[in-house]
Design an enzyme around this catalytic site. Sequence first.
Site, mmCIF file in Angstrom:
data_model
loop_
_atom_site.group_PDB
_atom_site.id
_atom_site.type_symbol
_atom_site.label_atom_id
_atom_site.label_comp_id
_atom_site.label_asym_id
_atom_site.label_seq_id
_atom_site.Cartn_x
_atom_site.Cartn_y
_atom_site.Cartn_z
ATOM 1 N N PRO A 9 0.788 -1.230 0.000
ATOM 2 C CA PRO A 9 0.000 0.000 0.000
ATOM 3 C C PRO A 9 0.822 1.284 0.000
ATOM 4 C CG PRO A 9 -0.921 -1.578 1.544
ATOM 5 C CD PRO A 9 0.343 -2.182 1.026
ATOM 6 N N ASN A 10 0.353 2.216 -0.794
ATOM 7 C CA ASN A 10 0.871 3.592 -0.881
ATOM 8 C C ASN A 10 2.206 3.733 -1.604
ATOM 9 O OD1 ASN A 10 -1.320 4.858 0.569
ATOM 10 N ND2 ASN A 10 -0.534 3.840 2.381
ATOM 11 N N ARG A 17 5.324 11.391 -1.598
ATOM 12 C CA ARG A 17 5.219 11.143 -0.154
ATOM 13 C C ARG A 17 6.279 11.958 0.581
ATOM 14 N NH1 ARG A 17 4.548 4.909 1.252
ATOM 15 N NH2 ARG A 17 3.582 5.831 3.103
ATOM 16 N N TYR A 22 11.052 9.020 2.404
ATOM 17 C CA TYR A 22 10.946 8.191 1.204
ATOM 18 C C TYR A 22 11.681 8.739 -0.017
ATOM 19 C CZ TYR A 22 7.227 6.388 4.185
ATOM 20 O OH TYR A 22 6.522 5.869 5.247
ATOM 21 N N ASN A 73 8.584 -4.880 -0.559
ATOM 22 C CA ASN A 73 8.360 -3.799 0.390
ATOM 23 C C ASN A 73 6.866 -3.824 0.709
ATOM 24 O OD1 ASN A 73 7.974 -1.528 1.889
ATOM 25 N ND2 ASN A 73 9.093 -0.143 0.517
ATOM 26 N N ALA A 76 2.951 -0.458 4.962
ATOM 27 C CA ALA A 76 2.453 -0.576 6.343
ATOM 28 C C ALA A 76 2.037 -2.007 6.699
ATOM 29 C CB ALA A 76 1.285 0.383 6.563
ATOM 30 N N GLU A 97 13.439 -8.383 2.135
ATOM 31 C CA GLU A 97 12.514 -7.301 2.499
ATOM 32 C C GLU A 97 13.262 -5.973 2.423
ATOM 33 O OE1 GLU A 97 11.409 -7.776 6.567
ATOM 34 O OE2 GLU A 97 10.340 -5.860 6.664
ATOM 35 N N HIS A 99 12.933 -1.521 2.764
ATOM 36 C CA HIS A 99 12.215 -0.314 3.177
ATOM 37 C C HIS A 99 13.054 0.893 2.815
ATOM 38 C CE1 HIS A 99 9.271 -2.622 5.389
ATOM 39 N NE2 HIS A 99 10.280 -3.345 5.852
ATOM 40 N N ARG A 106 11.589 5.062 13.751
ATOM 41 C CA ARG A 106 10.410 5.914 13.562
ATOM 42 C C ARG A 106 9.398 5.648 14.691
ATOM 43 N NH1 ARG A 106 8.478 5.588 7.496
ATOM 44 N NH2 ARG A 106 7.158 7.288 8.283
HETATM 45 C C1 DQA Z 1 7.917 1.655 4.329
HETATM 46 C C2 DQA Z 1 7.810 1.855 5.854
HETATM 47 C C3 DQA Z 1 6.398 1.581 6.330
HETATM 48 O O1 DQA Z 1 6.329 1.770 7.734
HETATM 49 C C4 DQA Z 1 5.428 2.532 5.673
HETATM 50 O O2 DQA Z 1 4.110 2.233 6.065
HETATM 51 C C5 DQA Z 1 5.555 2.562 4.178
HETATM 52 C C6 DQA Z 1 6.881 2.476 3.583
HETATM 53 C C7 DQA Z 1 9.308 2.078 3.796
HETATM 54 O O3 DQA Z 1 9.611 1.703 2.673
HETATM 55 O O4 DQA Z 1 10.051 2.782 4.484
HETATM 56 O O5 DQA Z 1 4.579 2.757 3.471
HETATM 57 O O6 DQA Z 1 7.738 0.288 4.045
#
Ligand code: DQA
Length: 145
Positions: A9-10, A17, A22, A73, A76, A97, A99, A106
Amino acid sequence: MRILVLNGPNLNMLGKRYEKHYGTVTLSDINTMLGKIAAQHNCKLVFFQSNHEGALIDFLQKEAGKSDGILVNPGALTHYGYSLRDALVDTKLPIVEVHLSDITKREDFRKIDVLDGIVVKRIMGLKEKSYIVGLEKLIKHIKNL
Ligand code: DQA
């Protein structure tokens, strides 16, 4: 070699963002960078992003049998996505994985990572470079299997 590149998501909104966490690049920019690395290793990447946990799971169930590894990735879903976690385990594939931000530095809720213990490596805090390093580590791992 065939690798699934999964974004939760997102992550389709990268570029718009919070820059602090990011960076400024888009998901399409990241996928282009990954494609260049993959080409050097004769590796095919299959990209998928969704804002829906079930769609990510459907994709894994369809594609994992034809693949050698997963770069993910989960966004959330990292912090609470148990059904995505189960689907990842069920693939029996090596998983890296990634990020963009450092989730250990955080908010407290981001310190919980439901993928703990099921991934070969977790790369974070390098913004888009996390994906590059992650893909390189995954390819190396698969080649050494
Ligand atoms: C994320 C970190 C997550 O906590 C967040 O919800 C994201 C992006 C990152 O790539 O830093 O959407 O996965």
